[in-house]
Each structure stands twice: as C-alpha cells, then as structure tokens.
Design a protein around this motif. Structure first.
Motif, short mmCIF file in Angstrom:
data_model
loop_
_atom_site.label_atom_id
_atom_site.label_comp_id
_atom_site.label_asym_id
_atom_site.label_seq_id
_atom_site.Cartn_x
_atom_site.Cartn_y
_atom_site.Cartn_z
N ALA A 301 60.76 25.37 -24.09
CA ALA A 301 59.75 24.92 -23.13
C ALA A 301 58.60 24.23 -23.85
O ALA A 301 58.00 23.29 -23.32
CB ALA A 301 59.25 26.10 -22.33
N CYS A 302 58.26 24.69 -25.05
CA CYS A 302 57.17 24.10 -25.81
C CYS A 302 57.74 23.28 -26.96
O CYS A 302 58.20 23.83 -27.97
CB CYS A 302 56.22 25.17 -26.34
SG CYS A 302 54.69 24.46 -27.04
N THR A 303 57.76 21.98 -26.80
CA THR A 303 58.24 21.07 -27.82
C THR A 303 57.05 20.42 -28.52
O THR A 303 55.90 20.59 -28.11
CB THR A 303 59.11 19.98 -27.19
OG1 THR A 303 58.29 19.21 -26.29
CG2 THR A 303 60.28 20.58 -26.42
N LEU A 304 57.32 19.65 -29.56
CA LEU A 304 56.23 18.95 -30.24
C LEU A 304 55.53 17.98 -29.31
O LEU A 304 54.30 17.84 -29.35
CB LEU A 304 56.79 18.21 -31.47
CG LEU A 304 57.30 19.09 -32.60
CD1 LEU A 304 57.92 18.23 -33.70
CD2 LEU A 304 56.19 19.98 -33.17
N ALA A 305 56.30 17.29 -28.45
CA ALA A 305 55.68 16.36 -27.50
C ALA A 305 54.85 17.11 -26.48
O ALA A 305 53.73 16.70 -26.16
CB ALA A 305 56.76 15.52 -26.82
N ALA A 306 55.38 18.21 -25.94
CA ALA A 306 54.64 19.00 -24.96
C ALA A 306 53.36 19.56 -25.57
O ALA A 306 52.31 19.63 -24.91
CB ALA A 306 55.51 20.12 -24.41
N LEU A 307 53.42 19.95 -26.83
CA LEU A 307 52.24 20.47 -27.51
C LEU A 307 51.17 19.39 -27.63
O LEU A 307 49.98 19.64 -27.41
CB LEU A 307 52.63 20.98 -28.90
CG LEU A 307 51.53 21.60 -29.75
CD1 LEU A 307 51.01 22.88 -29.10
CD2 LEU A 307 52.03 21.87 -31.16
N ALA A 308 51.59 18.17 -27.95
CA ALA A 308 50.64 17.07 -28.12
C ALA A 308 50.05 16.64 -26.79
O ALA A 308 48.88 16.22 -26.73
CB ALA A 308 51.33 15.89 -28.79
N GLU A 309 50.82 16.73 -25.70
CA GLU A 309 50.43 16.14 -24.42
C GLU A 309 49.78 17.09 -23.45
O GLU A 309 49.32 16.68 -22.38
CB GLU A 309 51.68 15.52 -23.77
CG GLU A 309 52.23 14.37 -24.59
CD GLU A 309 53.61 13.94 -24.18
OE1 GLU A 309 54.11 14.43 -23.14
OE2 GLU A 309 54.21 13.11 -24.89
N GLY A 310 49.72 18.38 -23.79
CA GLY A 310 49.08 19.34 -22.89
C GLY A 310 50.04 20.05 -21.98
O GLY A 310 49.62 20.58 -20.95
N GLY A 311 51.30 20.11 -22.34
CA GLY A 311 52.28 20.86 -21.56
C GLY A 311 52.37 22.31 -21.98
O GLY A 311 52.88 23.15 -21.24
N CYS A 312 51.89 22.62 -23.17
CA CYS A 312 51.86 23.99 -23.67
C CYS A 312 50.79 24.04 -24.75
O CYS A 312 50.26 23.01 -25.19
CB CYS A 312 53.22 24.42 -24.21
SG CYS A 312 53.87 23.34 -25.53
N THR A 313 50.46 25.25 -25.18
CA THR A 313 49.40 25.43 -26.17
C THR A 313 49.98 25.78 -27.53
O THR A 313 51.14 26.17 -27.65
CB THR A 313 48.42 26.54 -25.75
OG1 THR A 313 49.10 27.81 -25.79
CG2 THR A 313 47.88 26.29 -24.34
N ARG A 314 49.11 25.68 -28.52
CA ARG A 314 49.54 26.04 -29.87
C ARG A 314 49.99 27.50 -29.93
O ARG A 314 50.97 27.82 -30.62
CB ARG A 314 48.38 25.79 -30.85
CG ARG A 314 48.69 26.12 -32.27
CD ARG A 314 47.73 25.49 -33.25
NE ARG A 314 46.33 25.84 -33.01
CZ ARG A 314 45.34 25.57 -33.86
NH1 ARG A 314 45.61 24.93 -35.00
NH2 ARG A 314 44.10 25.91 -33.58
#
Length: 329
Positions: A301-314
C-alpha cells in the motif's frame, strides 16, 4: 504541432522559488483516470516541502459542480467538459489546483505505448546552460551514472509526440531541449536579461526530480526521477514505468551497502536524515515474487511514489520490507 517550450528554469531576482522548484509545500501534479463505474478517480502528487516523503498525510479535498470527495484516488461522477478542483493542506499551508477534462480521461500513453525514461550523463558545464539547443544537442550523452558537481545529465520522458513535459526538481537548473527532453545542470544560475549574471554549484547528493506530461485535454502522467551528483557507489537504481494519473516506481536512486545485484530486490526500510527521508538496508534478491505479480509497486500500500505524493507517511513504510525492481551498481 509541437507545443511551445517552457523557458529556462533558474532562480531569477527577486524570486527565490518558481514553479519548477520542489521546495515548499505544493501540488506538483493532478491526474484523473476513468473508473469502471464511469466516475473519475483523481490523484495528486503533493510535495511535502521536506523531501520525497510525508510525515503527516496532507488533506485533499476535491470538488466538481455540487459533488465533493476527499483523499487520494477519490472518485467523482462528472459531466464533461468538467473542472475538478483540489484544495490540499498540511495544516500550515494550503494550495489549490484544478483538473480540466475536455472528455472522459484516457491514458496519456495510447496504442500500447508505455512511458519510460532515459537519464544519461552529458559533458556540459553550468556555464553552458544558455548555449543554443543545437550546440548542446551536438554533445552526445554517455551512460546513466552519477555526474560531477556543475556538470549535467540529459533526461527524456518517453511519451507520445503530441504531449508536453514540464520538469520540477529539488535543485539544479533545467535547460529544455524539446517537448520531452531537458538537460539538468548540477548548479544554479542567475540571469540578467536572459544572459548569465552568475553561476554557482550545488552540494553533492541525490536530487529528486519530477517529469509531468500533459496533452492539453486534461490527461496527465508523471514520473519521479533521481539524479546522483558527486556521489560514489554502490547505488541502487530503481526502474519501472509511470502510471497515468500516478507516479509509478520511476527512476529513484538510493545509496546502499550492497554488492552488485539486479532484478526484483527486497530491502528493509529505516528512517534517515538524508533528503530522501529513508534509507534501504539489508538489500537482497527477493525470495518470493511480490503479491502484485510482475509489478513490485503493486505489492504494497505504501510505495515510494505514494510516500512522495502523500498517499502514505514515512511511519507507514519505516520498519517494513520494500520490494523494488532495480539494479545495484
């Protein structure tokens, strides 16, 4: 007809930041995709102002006519032509953007065309940033390797001919070549009446770039790139194609402590003080294929793209095992 090119991106007095800069909190890109029920699934690349990661999820509020929805990949039923508005907020700052759709959104890459990218070092110096395009094109690029401070890299986002690409980054200077390609210089330039007033170098490190493609009808696609400047290996180069309306795995680069390897790789994610916000440890060839089949990005669910774009948190990614397609060299 080839769309008009964007001007040379540089810091010009008195402005310290322009829309090419991934600096403070901002909406970097907005896209839509047609859902099975004929609604529009909307997605945004929201830059945190910290780096390619978020420590708190941004608030995304979408609206069209009298309809409203919240969050990434929200769905809205619209009537075409449609304007979908977005308000993004991180609690301290907010930004607005709009997605204008002439008709139902379609993938920006048609007829089986899959967007890709090239990233190749080119023997140019920051003092050549305003050289004529023909002169810069005459310098043949080399390999996909880290570049020296004040040197350059040639980037191409491989999308159809009738599509224009806009470039953004966390540093350096873009000097575009055509609608799809740019030279990115590891330095800064101040212009005075389109003449170089001064140049300066940037610090060694890994810089995050975003290529945003748009076709004039509301269809978009984007991809995250990294460029390594003055950094010695070993480095993990991730690869993969962009997705229309979402960032895809892209061409990220991470310093790693690992021997050369390639294929589907697994790594333990730890928090880090670097610009990336995370580091990858214990890199190894993945023992099992990802749940998403051939696409490692579809396995979590948390990919590098999602992390960068605000789809998930660090915090969602730290402590997990990340699966990527890539190569250590």
């Amino acid at each position: 007809m080839v769309p008009a090119l964007l001007a040379l991106s540089a810091c010009q007095e008195p402005f310290a930041e322009d829309r090419h800069d991934l600096a403070s909190f901002r909406i970097a890109a907005v896209g839509g995709a047609l859902a099975e029920d004929a609604s529009v699934r909307v997605h945004a690349a929201v830059w945190s102002g910290l780096g390619p990661y978020h420590d708190t999820l941004p608030s995304l509020e979408w609206s069209s006519d009298t309809l409203a929805a919240s969050g990434q990949d929200a769905a809205l039923a619209v009537t075409y032509p449609a304007r979908v508005g977005l308000v993004a907020s991180n609690g301290d700052a907010s930004e607005t953007a709009a997605l204008d759709l002439a008709a139902a959104p379609v993938p920006i890459a048609t007829s089986g065309f899959i967007p890709g990218f090239t990233r190749r070092a080119v023997a140019l110096d920051i003092a050549q940033v305003t050289d004529p395009i023909a002169d810069r094109l005459a310098v043949e690029p080399g390999d996909d390797v880290p570049i020296d401070v004040s040197s350059a890299v040639r980037l191409t986002y491989e999308v159809p001919e009738d599509v224009t690409v806009h470039w953004m980054g966390t540093g350096g200077t873009f000097a575009e070549l055509d609608a799809h390609s740019t030279d990115w210089f590891a330095g800064d330039v101040v212009l005075d009446d389109n003449e170089i007033d001064s140049t300066s170098t940037i610090d060694p490190g890994v810089y995050n770039l975003l290529a945003l493609a748009f076709d004039g009808a509301g269809n978009t696609s984007w991809m995250w790139f990294d460029v390594a400047v003055g950094v010695e290996g070993p480095l993990l180069y991730t690869d993969g194609s962009a997705s229309d309306g979402a960032g895809g795995p892209g061409g990220r680069i991470f310093p790693v402590d690992a021997e050369p390897m390639s294929g589907v790789l697994a790594a333990d994610v730890v928090e880090d003080d670097s610009a990336a916000g995370i580091a990858l440890e214990n890199l190894r060839v993945a023992a099992d294929p990802p749940d998403g089949g051939g696409d490692p990005a579809a396995s979590a669910a948390c990919t590098l793209a999602a992390l960068a774009e605000g789809g998930c948190t660090r915090a969602d990614l730290v402590g997990t095992t990340l699966t990527v397609q890539g190569e250590v060299r």
